[in-house]
Scaffold this motif. Structure first.
Motif, short mmCIF file in Angstrom:
data_model
loop_
_atom_site.label_atom_id
_atom_site.label_comp_id
_atom_site.label_asym_id
_atom_site.label_seq_id
_atom_site.Cartn_x
_atom_site.Cartn_y
_atom_site.Cartn_z
N ARG A 1 14.41 26.64 -8.57
CA ARG A 1 13.62 27.86 -8.55
C ARG A 1 12.24 27.63 -7.92
O ARG A 1 11.67 26.56 -8.03
N SER A 2 11.74 28.66 -7.26
CA SER A 2 10.38 28.66 -6.73
C SER A 2 10.11 27.53 -5.76
O SER A 2 9.05 26.90 -5.78
N GLY A 3 11.06 27.27 -4.87
CA GLY A 3 10.86 26.24 -3.86
C GLY A 3 9.68 26.53 -2.97
O GLY A 3 8.97 25.61 -2.55
N GLU A 4 9.45 27.82 -2.67
CA GLU A 4 8.33 28.16 -1.81
C GLU A 4 6.99 27.87 -2.47
O GLU A 4 6.03 27.46 -1.82
N LEU A 5 6.92 28.05 -3.78
CA LEU A 5 5.70 27.71 -4.52
C LEU A 5 5.52 26.20 -4.59
O LEU A 5 4.42 25.68 -4.43
N ALA A 6 6.62 25.48 -4.83
CA ALA A 6 6.55 24.02 -4.96
C ALA A 6 6.02 23.37 -3.69
O ALA A 6 5.16 22.48 -3.75
N SER A 7 6.53 23.77 -2.53
CA SER A 7 6.11 23.13 -1.28
C SER A 7 4.64 23.41 -0.99
O SER A 7 3.90 22.51 -0.57
N ARG A 8 4.22 24.65 -1.20
CA ARG A 8 2.81 24.97 -0.92
C ARG A 8 1.87 24.26 -1.91
O ARG A 8 0.86 23.69 -1.51
N MET A 9 2.22 24.29 -3.21
CA MET A 9 1.40 23.61 -4.20
C MET A 9 1.33 22.11 -3.93
O MET A 9 0.28 21.48 -4.08
N CYS A 10 2.45 21.53 -3.54
CA CYS A 10 2.51 20.10 -3.22
C CYS A 10 1.46 19.74 -2.17
O CYS A 10 0.67 18.81 -2.35
N LEU A 11 1.44 20.50 -1.07
CA LEU A 11 0.52 20.18 0.02
C LEU A 11 -0.92 20.55 -0.31
O LEU A 11 -1.85 19.86 0.13
#
Length: 249
Positions: A52-62
């Protein structure tokens, strides 16, 4: 001095689970083009499919990685583990984002222009030199393990039934990731190009096609868009993100 250009595209997907970082800029749509002086970071991140929330994970990661900076390269592994714990902690606090995860692949250039590569997952780093491209990163995936063991060939990777199985990445609440960090052997020479990309590109565009497009006498942004177009023409069903880093002096 380094010239950096990146493109991220949702492709045929309804939303983009990829993001890219160049210096201080994190984007999940469109392109970014800038000149960077050492020290700086550049990276791509891909939200893990099926979580879930892959788009949030990638942005938060960077964004978390960007905020760590690159002032002390000896802390790079610790900084990435902090990002991992930050994603895991956030996902455990909200049922809507439970176990959200992200790959990351990038370069950190320190104040002395030493270049360190880092990777968790199956996004990739290549070096393009003298008209030839070579993969620098190593996929953390089941199919890569099978290739290393000689069980399958490189050509069988794309169609293998387990091609989407990767090892634990940033944010995994059950297992800590294995962070690969290496100083780039030989560094960068004038005219060298480092290419970072997510698997929406690398799974669908051949090495020969990448070399051919990068050799074209066109602007870098145009060449990166041509790589994205080639991936879509080849049937990419994933988001597509790519960064080019060129050493200019």
């Amino acid at each position: 001095m380094y010239y950096c250009c990146g493109v991220t595209e949702k492709g045929i997907m309804p939303h983009n689970e990829d993001a890219l970082l160049i210096n201080g800029s994190v984007i999940d749509s469109g392109s970014s083009e800038q000149t960077a002086e050492a020290p700086f970071l550049a990276a791509v991140s891909d939200g893990v499919s099926g979580e879930r929330s892959g788009e949030l994970a990638s942005r938060m990661c960077l964004e978390m990685l960007r905020d760590k900076g690159v002032s002390d390269i000896s802390r790079l592994e610790a900084d990435l583990m902090d990002v991992h714990r930050g994603l895991a902690g956030y996902s455990e606090s909200d049922p809507e984002t439970h176990n959200m995860q992200a790959t990351v692949c990038g370069v950190a250039v320190d104040a002395d222009n030493r270049i360190f590569t880092f990777n968790v997952g199956d996004s990739r780093l290549y070096r393009f030199r003298g008209g030839r491209i070579r993969q620098i990163s190593r996929d953390q995936s089941l199919v890569q393990l099978l290739i290393d063991e000689g069980a399958i060939t490189t050509e069988e990777r794309r169609t293998h039934v387990h091609r989407n199985i990767i090892f634990p990445v940033l944010g995994n609440v059950k297992s800590a990731p294995q962070i690969d960090i290496t100083e780039l052997a030989g560094g960068m020479e004038y005219g060298d190009l480092l290419l970072l990309c997510t698997d929406g590109l690398s799974d669908y565009v051949s090495i020969l096609d990448i070399e051919e497009i990068l050799e074209m006498p066109k602007s870098m942004k145009t060449r990166l868009h041509l790589l994205v177009d080639k991936a879509l023409e080849s049937g990419s069903k994933d988001n597509i993100t790519v960064i080019a880093i060129v050493y200019t002096e």
